[in-house]
Scaffold this motif. Sequence first.
Motif, PDB file in Angstrom:
ATOM      1  N   GLN A 133      -3.612   0.122  -2.584  1.00 47.25           N
ATOM      2  CA  GLN A 133      -4.182  -0.377  -1.330  1.00 47.25           C
ATOM      3  C   GLN A 133      -4.169  -1.902  -1.356  1.00 47.25           C
ATOM      4  OE1 GLN A 133      -5.126   1.584   1.296  1.00 47.25           O
ATOM      5  NE2 GLN A 133      -5.322  -0.342   2.389  1.00 47.25           N
ATOM      6  N   THR A 153      -1.112  11.734  -8.246  1.00 43.27           N
ATOM      7  CA  THR A 153      -0.869  10.700  -7.254  1.00 43.27           C
ATOM      8  C   THR A 153      -1.473   9.354  -7.659  1.00 43.27           C
ATOM      9  OG1 THR A 153      -0.915  12.411  -5.553  1.00 43.27           O
ATOM     10  CG2 THR A 153      -1.140  10.152  -4.805  1.00 43.27           C
ATOM     11  N   LEU A 154      -0.654   8.305  -7.562  1.00 40.59           N
ATOM     12  CA  LEU A 154      -1.127   6.931  -7.720  1.00 40.59           C
ATOM     13  C   LEU A 154      -1.372   6.388  -6.317  1.00 40.59           C
ATOM     14  CD1 LEU A 154       1.385   5.589 -10.379  1.00 40.59           C
ATOM     15  CD2 LEU A 154      -0.976   6.290 -10.746  1.00 40.59           C
ATOM     16  N   ILE A 155      -2.441   5.636  -6.151  1.00 41.68           N
ATOM     17  CA  ILE A 155      -2.795   5.115  -4.837  1.00 41.68           C
ATOM     18  C   ILE A 155      -2.867   3.596  -4.902  1.00 41.68           C
ATOM     19  CG2 ILE A 155      -4.541   5.113  -3.014  1.00 41.68           C
ATOM     20  CD1 ILE A 155      -5.436   7.854  -4.184  1.00 41.68           C
ATOM     21  N   GLU A 195      -5.320   9.739  -8.364  1.00 47.99           N
ATOM     22  CA  GLU A 195      -5.980  10.849  -7.692  1.00 47.99           C
ATOM     23  C   GLU A 195      -5.616  12.117  -8.463  1.00 47.99           C
ATOM     24  OE1 GLU A 195      -6.457  12.728  -3.244  1.00 47.99           O
ATOM     25  OE2 GLU A 195      -4.707  11.518  -3.689  1.00 47.99           O
ATOM     26  N   ARG A 208       1.197   5.728  -1.573  1.00 50.51           N
ATOM     27  CA  ARG A 208       0.810   6.843  -2.443  1.00 50.51           C
ATOM     28  C   ARG A 208       2.088   7.351  -3.099  1.00 50.51           C
ATOM     29  NH1 ARG A 208      -4.090   9.314  -1.162  1.00 50.51           N
ATOM     30  NH2 ARG A 208      -3.270  11.341  -1.777  1.00 50.51           N
ATOM     31  N   TRP A 209       2.043   7.520  -4.429  1.00 49.03           N
ATOM     32  CA  TRP A 209       3.206   7.975  -5.174  1.00 49.03           C
ATOM     33  C   TRP A 209       2.812   9.176  -6.021  1.00 49.03           C
ATOM     34  CZ3 TRP A 209       1.618   2.966  -4.548  1.00 49.03           C
ATOM     35  CH2 TRP A 209       2.469   2.154  -3.809  1.00 49.03           C
ATOM     36  N   SER A 210       3.488  10.290  -5.808  1.00 54.61           N
ATOM     37  CA  SER A 210       3.151  11.546  -6.492  1.00 54.61           C
ATOM     38  C   SER A 210       4.014  11.780  -7.727  1.00 54.61           C
ATOM     39  CB  SER A 210       3.334  12.713  -5.526  1.00 54.61           C
ATOM     40  OG  SER A 210       2.453  12.580  -4.431  1.00 54.61           O
ATOM     41  N   THR A 236      -4.969  15.475  -8.763  1.00 54.17           N
ATOM     42  CA  THR A 236      -4.710  16.657  -7.935  1.00 54.17           C
ATOM     43  C   THR A 236      -3.762  17.650  -8.605  1.00 54.17           C
ATOM     44  OG1 THR A 236      -2.899  15.528  -6.823  1.00 54.17           O
ATOM     45  CG2 THR A 236      -5.067  15.397  -5.780  1.00 54.17           C
ATOM     46  N   LEU A 277      -3.679   0.668  -9.525  1.00 49.65           N
ATOM     47  CA  LEU A 277      -3.310   1.920  -8.866  1.00 49.65           C
ATOM     48  C   LEU A 277      -4.195   3.065  -9.350  1.00 49.65           C
ATOM     49  CD1 LEU A 277       0.569   1.655  -9.241  1.00 49.65           C
ATOM     50  CD2 LEU A 277      -0.773   1.197  -7.180  1.00 49.65           C
ATOM     51  N   SER A 291       0.848  -1.189   0.000  1.00 48.56           N
ATOM     52  CA  SER A 291       0.000   0.000   0.000  1.00 48.56           C
ATOM     53  C   SER A 291       0.881   1.235   0.000  1.00 48.56           C
ATOM     54  CB  SER A 291      -0.888   0.019   1.248  1.00 48.56           C
ATOM     55  OG  SER A 291      -1.770  -1.076   1.255  1.00 48.56           O
TER      56      SER A 291
END
Length: 90
Positions: free
Chosen positions: A64, A60-62, A46, A4-6, A48, A43, A2
């Motif tokens: 989980q 951002t890639l998310i 997001e 978050r990658w910006s 933003t 992924l 898990s």
Amino acid sequence: MSGRWSYNSGAPYATWAAVGALLEDEQGEVVDQALVLIPTPDLPVEDTWHTAGMRGTASTLIGQDVFVPEHRVLSVPAAAEGVYPRSSHR
């Protein structure tokens, strides 16, 4: 896995993402730094990033609880020393 990658230019159009990860042992101690290859459908993006002229950069890639098989994990320190996994499919 898990996280978050910006700052992922082209993420909405990519089929794979290479993201950084810290690998931990059972006690939560960091034992390695890795580059991990994940299919982008795993992924969500997001949205933003709204800077003029940079619409292709989807912030951002998310991830989980994404399963990443061992063959898609590359140790960064080992690679820096010239140690790479070898394919058995030659």
